[in-house]
Scaffold this motif. Sequence first.
Motif, short mmCIF file in Angstrom:
data_model
loop_
_atom_site.label_atom_id
_atom_site.label_comp_id
_atom_site.label_asym_id
_atom_site.label_seq_id
_atom_site.Cartn_x
_atom_site.Cartn_y
_atom_site.Cartn_z
N ASP A 80 0.70 -1.11 0.01
CA ASP A 80 0.03 -0.04 -0.07
C ASP A 80 0.82 1.17 -0.10
O ASP A 80 0.63 2.13 -0.69
CB ASP A 80 -0.94 -0.05 1.18
N THR A 83 2.35 1.96 -3.54
CA THR A 83 1.12 2.24 -4.48
C THR A 83 1.12 3.76 -4.31
O THR A 83 0.69 4.44 -5.22
CB THR A 83 -0.02 1.48 -4.07
N ARG A 300 -1.22 4.09 2.60
CA ARG A 300 -1.42 4.65 1.15
C ARG A 300 -1.30 6.03 0.99
O ARG A 300 -0.34 6.58 0.07
CB ARG A 300 -2.53 4.31 0.47
#
Length: 341
Positions: A80, A83, A300
């Motif tokens: 995450d 990303t 994230r």
Amino acid sequence: MNLKELAQHLNLSPTTVSRALNGYPEVKETTRRRVEEAAREFNYMPNAWAKGLATGRSMSIGHVMPTSKMHEMVNPVFGDFITGASETYVKEGYDLKLTPVDDGDEAQRYRALRTRGNVDGFIVHGPHLTDGRIALLREIGLPFVVHGRASNMPADYPWIDMNNRRAFERATALLIELGHRRIALVNGLEHMDFAHRRREGFLAALASHGLVPDPALMRGGEMTERLGYRAAADMLDGTSPPTAFLVSSMVTAIGVRRALHERGLELGRDVSVIIHDDDLGYLRNGDDVPIFTATRASVREAGRRAAEMLLRMIRDPACAPLQSLMEAELILGRSTGPAPR
């Protein structure tokens, strides 16, 4: 239209146009707006190779991963974070360079990447309480951001972190308010800074409520399902088992839940569990109602912010080391309830 043609249209040098589009602080605001308007009008999108030629940059960000931490690359938390960081890199025309390296060769790899001009900066993962990479990267002279902090180091370096101590202090206090007195901590590796801070928060909450910590109810290790299962099984089979668990990861909490299920114990009724890091793209904490009560902070979003901070320092080397402390949100789920009588 390419960069040269856009520059000719504006009667500016290609370097000025490139610097305006990349947010360099020395470009006048009127010039920047003029360049951006022309770029939109002619649908100009600079590619990384052209930007690198104009700015003298590689247009890549380095993430160096020692082999001892390779398991982190399949951890949903790492996924995450990467990303989120990648979303920022793509938007700004940067590439991500992920480099595995033997632990003993880590310093050499950082130096080699700097010497070859392969990257414009680094994001450092998993800091220890005392982390030599911080001094090394200062010496190398490329911008960097640490995901986390190193408690035993001077705090004058760039970092982004979640307030681990505060999150675990609040979570422990909630369990105490629910009547729990035998509270277990299943933590990460405690030479890692985040796990050290989480233990501090746990102990602070116990102390503020006059409770004495039981070393038999505190475990640390790689945050795997197996750690959660083995720690919970051992504690639950003891002479004075816990009525609640505070767990550093959803993955580890799945192991705790397996141990509870094998013993016929119901989550939230017989034993309460609070977890951390439940806001993950590929490992959700239930649907409308969370399965686990959790201290939630988006990994994230931390990745996005870390990348934004690093790119800002690349554009403006004179800016002070940027630092950001994120707070966790306490989310109530079905895994907590009053302590059983």
